[in-house]
Enzyme design. Structure first.
Site, PDB file in Angstrom:
ATOM      1  N   TYR A 110      -2.718  -8.620   2.353  1.00  0.00           N
ATOM      2  CA  TYR A 110      -1.582  -9.183   3.076  1.00  0.00           C
ATOM      3  C   TYR A 110      -1.380  -8.242   4.261  1.00  0.00           C
ATOM      4  O   TYR A 110      -1.298  -7.022   4.077  1.00  0.00           O
ATOM      5  CB  TYR A 110      -0.286  -9.183   2.260  1.00  0.00           C
ATOM      6  CG  TYR A 110      -0.346  -9.790   0.882  1.00  0.00           C
ATOM      7  CD1 TYR A 110      -1.140 -10.899   0.606  1.00  0.00           C
ATOM      8  CD2 TYR A 110       0.424  -9.254  -0.158  1.00  0.00           C
ATOM      9  CE1 TYR A 110      -1.168 -11.453  -0.662  1.00  0.00           C
ATOM     10  CE2 TYR A 110       0.404  -9.808  -1.432  1.00  0.00           C
ATOM     11  CZ  TYR A 110      -0.398 -10.900  -1.680  1.00  0.00           C
ATOM     12  OH  TYR A 110      -0.423 -11.445  -2.930  1.00  0.00           O
ATOM     13  N   CYS A 113       1.506  -5.688   3.970  1.00  0.00           N
ATOM     14  CA  CYS A 113       1.559  -4.839   2.771  1.00  0.00           C
ATOM     15  C   CYS A 113       1.251  -3.389   3.157  1.00  0.00           C
ATOM     16  O   CYS A 113       0.217  -3.120   3.767  1.00  0.00           O
ATOM     17  CB  CYS A 113       0.550  -5.354   1.748  1.00  0.00           C
ATOM     18  SG  CYS A 113       0.072  -4.170   0.485  1.00  0.00           S
ATOM     19  N   PHE A 115       0.253  -0.872   1.346  1.00  0.00           N
ATOM     20  CA  PHE A 115      -0.959  -0.374   0.706  1.00  0.00           C
ATOM     21  C   PHE A 115      -2.204  -0.891   1.429  1.00  0.00           C
ATOM     22  O   PHE A 115      -3.197  -0.178   1.582  1.00  0.00           O
ATOM     23  CB  PHE A 115      -0.970  -0.762  -0.771  1.00  0.00           C
ATOM     24  CG  PHE A 115       0.159  -0.167  -1.557  1.00  0.00           C
ATOM     25  CD1 PHE A 115       0.157   1.183  -1.884  1.00  0.00           C
ATOM     26  CD2 PHE A 115       1.238  -0.939  -1.967  1.00  0.00           C
ATOM     27  CE1 PHE A 115       1.202   1.760  -2.599  1.00  0.00           C
ATOM     28  CE2 PHE A 115       2.287  -0.390  -2.677  1.00  0.00           C
ATOM     29  CZ  PHE A 115       2.274   0.960  -2.996  1.00  0.00           C
ATOM     30  N   CYS A 116      -2.151  -2.148   1.885  1.00  0.00           N
ATOM     31  CA  CYS A 116      -3.271  -2.699   2.662  1.00  0.00           C
ATOM     32  C   CYS A 116      -3.373  -1.998   4.011  1.00  0.00           C
ATOM     33  O   CYS A 116      -4.473  -1.723   4.504  1.00  0.00           O
ATOM     34  CB  CYS A 116      -3.084  -4.200   2.875  1.00  0.00           C
ATOM     35  SG  CYS A 116      -3.003  -5.153   1.344  1.00  0.00           S
TER      36      CYS A 116
END
Length: 378
Positions: A110, A113, A115-116
């Site tokens: 995403y 996001c 973390f992404c």
């Protein structure tokens, strides 16, 4: 393939247009039908009524007008074909199919996001080529093949699956630094471990995820000074365990900020029109409530901005006045993690407030330059 089809259609439109304008026989019955069949092969099913109306309109001088329309359509088609081709070529140069070390990387994500964003920061800084698959956050059809149902997921050569942002980064850094281990062997050093969190929910954790699996010689090259590895691991963990939890309470702090945040999420994410509408308003309302719960769970102050400011200033203080980055003259994995987390707030009020009320600005701009210019490629 799409470019070739568009080009063929454009050529046909231009050919028909010029023929209609030049040919004196164009007014003969059946000629338009012949030209259309020649250009496209056959009539589209369900279009016979439209065909008879079209032929009737060509009596008198209508054929010249239609010829001009074909030329206009062909010209526009040519413009968009060239534009589309240029964009494809530009993107192919920006993100070629294969990285410099011969591995093919596909990131399922995403865009908003944190973390992404951490993973993208690492990939961009090191100049690794990768393809992005934007996952629909509601249906998640793009990762239905995976038993692991979260993002990010990084596929290496379409057969090795890396889960968890910190495992992905540690595995790739080990791969780049060791120059001898393959990814499948490296991944075995980060075994999965199921545990139960504070809410009683079973979660997946990964052992060793902040460690690089290197020989003594390679470790000395990556961490030339004493304490560098320990410091990097400490702040990578801090980014995951503390900094990331400050994002939602700050970007969904008020109803207005929640709506602005979801407007950005819908624009950048993979949503259909109706789905995007509901995601914006229902999602914003839900996340406003969830943000309040997160505020309580993590014992944040009433003004959650103060916790964000303190965290960011703690980070800048840890870097100190004599270093450009925590890694020294070049960013280390902690720099990339913190930058990746903070970057998801760009364009939102929380980001502007952070830049205006903390000392992070100069470090952040240096990180932008380092990742955009792929300064870790070598």
């Amino acid at each position: 393939m799409l470019t070739n089809m568009a080009a063929a259609c454009t050529r046909s439109l231009l050919k028909v247009g010029w023929t209609m304008l030049d040919s004196p026989a164009i007014r003969r019955p059946g000629t338009i039908a012949y030209l259309y069949r020649r250009a496209y092969g056959t009539w589209c099913s369900g279009e016979t009524g439209g065909r008879s109306r079209l032929l009737s309109s060509l009596r008198g001088g209508g054929s010249r007008a239609l010829g001009c329309a074909f030329l206009l359509g062909g010209g526009l088609g040519l413009y968009h074909t060239v534009k589309f081709y240029w964009v494809q070529q530009h993107l192919a140069q920006e993100h070629p199919k294969e990285s410099d070390r011969g591995v093919r990387l596909t990131l399922y994500q995403y865009k908003t996001c944190p973390f992404c964003s951490k993973v993208r920061a690492f990939l961009d800084y090191h100049g690794l080529a990768y393809e992005i698959v934007e996952v629909n956050p509601v249906m998640r059809q793009e990762i239905k093949w995976s038993t692991y149902r979260k993002v990010p997921i990084l596929m290496v050569d379409e057969d090795v699956q890396l889960n968890d942002s910190s495992v992905i980064v540690s595995s790739l850094k080990t791969y780049l630094a060791s120059k001898e281990k393959n990814m499948a062997d490296i991944l075995r050093c980060y075994p999965e471990m199921k545990s139960v969190n504070e809410g009683g929910k079973e979660v997946m954790e990964y052992n060793n995820k902040y460690w690089l699996m290197l020989s003594e010689a390679d470790t000395a090259l990556v961490y030339p000074e004493k304490g560098m590895q320990k410091e990097e691991m400490k702040w990578r963990k801090w980014a995951d365990d503390w900094l990331v939890h400050l994002i939602s309470p700050n970007v969904y702090r008020t109803t207005g900020e929640a709506l602005a945040s979801f407007d950005y999420i819908v624009r950048e994410g993979k949503f259909g029109s109706l789905e995007g509408f509901f995601a914006k308003y229902v999602g914003a309302a839900a996340m406003f409530i969830i943000a309040k719960r997160l505020k309580s769970r993590h014992n944040l102050q009433d003004d959650v901005r103060q916790d964000l400011y303190k965290a960011v200033n703690d980070w800048v203080a840890a870097i100190g006045k004599t270093r450009k980055f925590m890694g020294g003259d070049c960013p280390n994995l902690a720099d990339l993690a913190v930058f990746g987390v903070l970057r998801v707030m760009e364009g939102l009020q929380a980001f502007d407030d952070m830049m205006a009320n903390t000392k992070v600005k100069h470090w952040y701009r240096r990180m932008e330059t380092a990742t955009q210019n792929h300064q870790g490629r070598h």
